[in-house]
Write a protein that holds these residues in place. Structure first.
Motif, PDB file in Angstrom:
ATOM      1  N   ARG A 144      -8.717  10.888  11.402  1.00  0.00           N
ATOM      2  CA  ARG A 144      -9.925  11.716  11.378  1.00  0.00           C
ATOM      3  C   ARG A 144     -10.554  11.645  12.764  1.00  0.00           C
ATOM      4  O   ARG A 144     -10.688  10.565  13.354  1.00  0.00           O
ATOM      5  N   PHE A 145     -10.967  12.807  13.279  1.00  0.00           N
ATOM      6  CA  PHE A 145     -11.536  12.872  14.618  1.00  0.00           C
ATOM      7  C   PHE A 145     -13.053  12.929  14.573  1.00  0.00           C
ATOM      8  O   PHE A 145     -13.642  13.379  13.584  1.00  0.00           O
ATOM      9  N   SER A 146     -13.674  12.483  15.660  1.00  0.00           N
ATOM     10  CA  SER A 146     -15.144  12.428  15.705  1.00  0.00           C
ATOM     11  C   SER A 146     -15.782  13.811  15.690  1.00  0.00           C
ATOM     12  O   SER A 146     -16.968  13.940  15.391  1.00  0.00           O
ATOM     13  N   ASP A 147     -15.010  14.863  15.973  1.00  0.00           N
ATOM     14  CA  ASP A 147     -15.556  16.220  15.903  1.00  0.00           C
ATOM     15  C   ASP A 147     -15.437  16.816  14.508  1.00  0.00           C
ATOM     16  O   ASP A 147     -15.724  17.997  14.299  1.00  0.00           O
ATOM     17  N   GLY A 148     -14.973  15.979  13.547  1.00  0.00           N
ATOM     18  CA  GLY A 148     -14.922  16.412  12.168  1.00  0.00           C
ATOM     19  C   GLY A 148     -13.554  16.839  11.678  1.00  0.00           C
ATOM     20  O   GLY A 148     -13.342  16.974  10.466  1.00  0.00           O
ATOM     21  N   GLY A 149     -12.607  17.036  12.568  1.00  0.00           N
ATOM     22  CA  GLY A 149     -11.288  17.470  12.162  1.00  0.00           C
ATOM     23  C   GLY A 149     -10.398  16.308  11.725  1.00  0.00           C
ATOM     24  O   GLY A 149     -10.737  15.135  11.914  1.00  0.00           O
ATOM     25  N   GLU A 150      -9.288  16.638  11.124  1.00  0.00           N
ATOM     26  CA  GLU A 150      -8.293  15.645  10.742  1.00  0.00           C
ATOM     27  C   GLU A 150      -6.926  16.115  11.230  1.00  0.00           C
ATOM     28  O   GLU A 150      -6.729  17.300  11.518  1.00  0.00           O
ATOM     29  N   GLY A 151      -5.993  15.177  11.323  1.00  0.00           N
ATOM     30  CA  GLY A 151      -4.663  15.538  11.784  1.00  0.00           C
ATOM     31  C   GLY A 151      -3.633  14.510  11.373  1.00  0.00           C
ATOM     32  O   GLY A 151      -3.977  13.391  10.965  1.00  0.00           O
ATOM     33  N   ARG A 152      -2.380  14.899  11.449  1.00  0.00           N
ATOM     34  CA  ARG A 152      -1.279  13.984  11.149  1.00  0.00           C
ATOM     35  C   ARG A 152      -0.222  14.149  12.232  1.00  0.00           C
ATOM     36  O   ARG A 152       0.121  15.287  12.610  1.00  0.00           O
ATOM     37  N   TYR A 153       0.293  13.022  12.712  1.00  0.00           N
ATOM     38  CA  TYR A 153       1.226  13.031  13.827  1.00  0.00           C
ATOM     39  C   TYR A 153       2.405  12.119  13.528  1.00  0.00           C
ATOM     40  O   TYR A 153       2.266  11.111  12.818  1.00  0.00           O
TER      41      TYR A 153
END
Length: 376
Positions: A144-153
């Motif tokens: 989870r990113f501090s700008d509100g987004g999420e991602g998977r890598y």
């Protein structure tokens, strides 16, 4: 793999920028996040790059710009505090005979060159952004990113420096420890006669030195025993550095005349750290200062970080499977090279702290730098 691999790089310093450029060259999808809003805000005054650092910068495709921006030289002078030159030693060409032994440059300029390379490589860059690891499995990492987004890598590369929050988040407990020394640094105009690094031992500081960083600039530094930072108000930094440098001769009076703005003086402690056992947990792997740091007594901090990026990229792009065995191979390949540099860098300072007068400084430096001529 049937789909393109995705990598998140946390941290946009030398190691993070280098690994981003190299992975993009291999056509991997790379996102880079940097906690600072201004990528170049705390790049510092100057940097000494030995040949093995220049070798990696050439691999990144930025050597021509680095050469044009910096000041290359091939020797170091040892002086008395009054400026009398006692000995001039040739620097070893650790990057090979086709590269300078040493190049000094303004650290912000190096950072700008690396930033431009990252953007030209086509990586996605988000500044002022941090990440929280939500979980991971054998295939990848969710964040989870501090700008509100999420991602998977598929992979997360932690290049977030000495105080790496990612290192702590994955359960690696190593932390930097002070060595007992501290350094004052400033960028200043270069006197015309300064064409190499000169080091003065003795006087009120352990070391007083300078390194040319361009045709018109240098960075100067003095090393002393560390002091409680709280006891040194930042507005007195110029006075404190000038108090030390006024005892040195040669080019120092001309340099000291420019130590006037406390905002341009940097004061930091020397630290040491070496993560042991492995530099990864699952699909999160450390590079650069997040994995190791040492005093700048051998000027190898940036070089080792750049080498980490180069070696990790070679392993990642040469393997069909990214697994524990690959990441452990990365650690074992790097630890054999990094450990002796960290230990030698610390030992050089410790001899001074202990007042050892018959220490084999040239021998230790020579053995360590000779090792670095080999490819990482």
């Amino acid at each position: 793999m049937s789909r393109a691999r995705t990598v998140l790089v946390i941290g946009g310093g030398a190691a993070g920028s280098a690994v981003t450029v190299l992975l993009r060259r291999a056509d991997l999808t790379v996102d880079l996040i940097e906690a600072k809003d201004d990528w170049n805000a705390t790049a510092g005054s100057g940097i000494t790059l030995q040949g093995n650092a220049l070798r990696v910068l050439r691999e990144l495709g930025v050597w021509d710009r680095v050469r044009e921006s910096g000041f290359a030289f091939g020797s170091v002078g040892i002086t008395t505090p009054d400026g009398t030159v006692l000995h001039v030693a040739r620097d070893l060409r650790t990057g090979g005979d086709d590269l300078p032994a040493t190049l000094g440059m303004q650290r912000p300029q190096l950072q700008r060159i690396l930033i431009d390379a990252v953007r030209a490589a086509g990586a996605s860059v988000r500044l002022g952004t941090t990440a929280e690891i939500l979980g991971q499995d054998a295939q990848g990492v969710s964040l989870r990113f501090s700008d509100g987004g999420e991602g998977r890598y598929d992979l997360v590369i932690a290049a977030d420096g000495l105080g790496s929050t990612t290192r702590a988040a994955i359960g690696i407990t190593a932390k930097p420890e002070p060595t007992g020394m501290a350094i004052w640094r400033i960028a200043a105009p270069r006197p015309a006669g300064v064409t190499r690094t000169d080091l003065a031992y003795g006087g009120p500081a352990y070391i007083a030195g300078y390194c040319p960083t361009s045709d018109t600039t240098l960075y100067a530094y003095v090393v002393e025993a560390n002091r409680d930072r709280a006891s040194i108000p930042p507005q007195t930094y110029a006075d404190e550095m000038r108090r030390l440098t006024r005892h040195y001769g040669g080019f120092w009076p001309e340099i000291s005349a420019h130590i006037t703005d406390p905002a341009k003086v940097n004061y930091t402690w020397f630290d040491r750290m070496l993560v042991e056992g492995s530099w990864h947990r699952g699909r999160v792997v450390l590079v650069g200062d997040a994995a190791h740091c040492c005093p700048p007594t051998l000027a190898q901090g940036a070089a080792l970080s750049l080498e980490d990026a180069w070696v990790l990229t070679q392993l990642l792009t040469g393997a069909d499977t990214w697994d524990d065995a690959l990441f452990q191979a990365y650690y074992e390949r790097r630890i054999a090279r990094v450990r002796p540099v960290v230990e030698a860098s610390v030992q050089l300072g410790q001899w001074q702290l202990d007042g050892v007068r018959d220490a084999d400084v040239p021998g230790l430096m020579g053995r360590t730098m000779t090792m670095l001529r080999d490819l990482p």
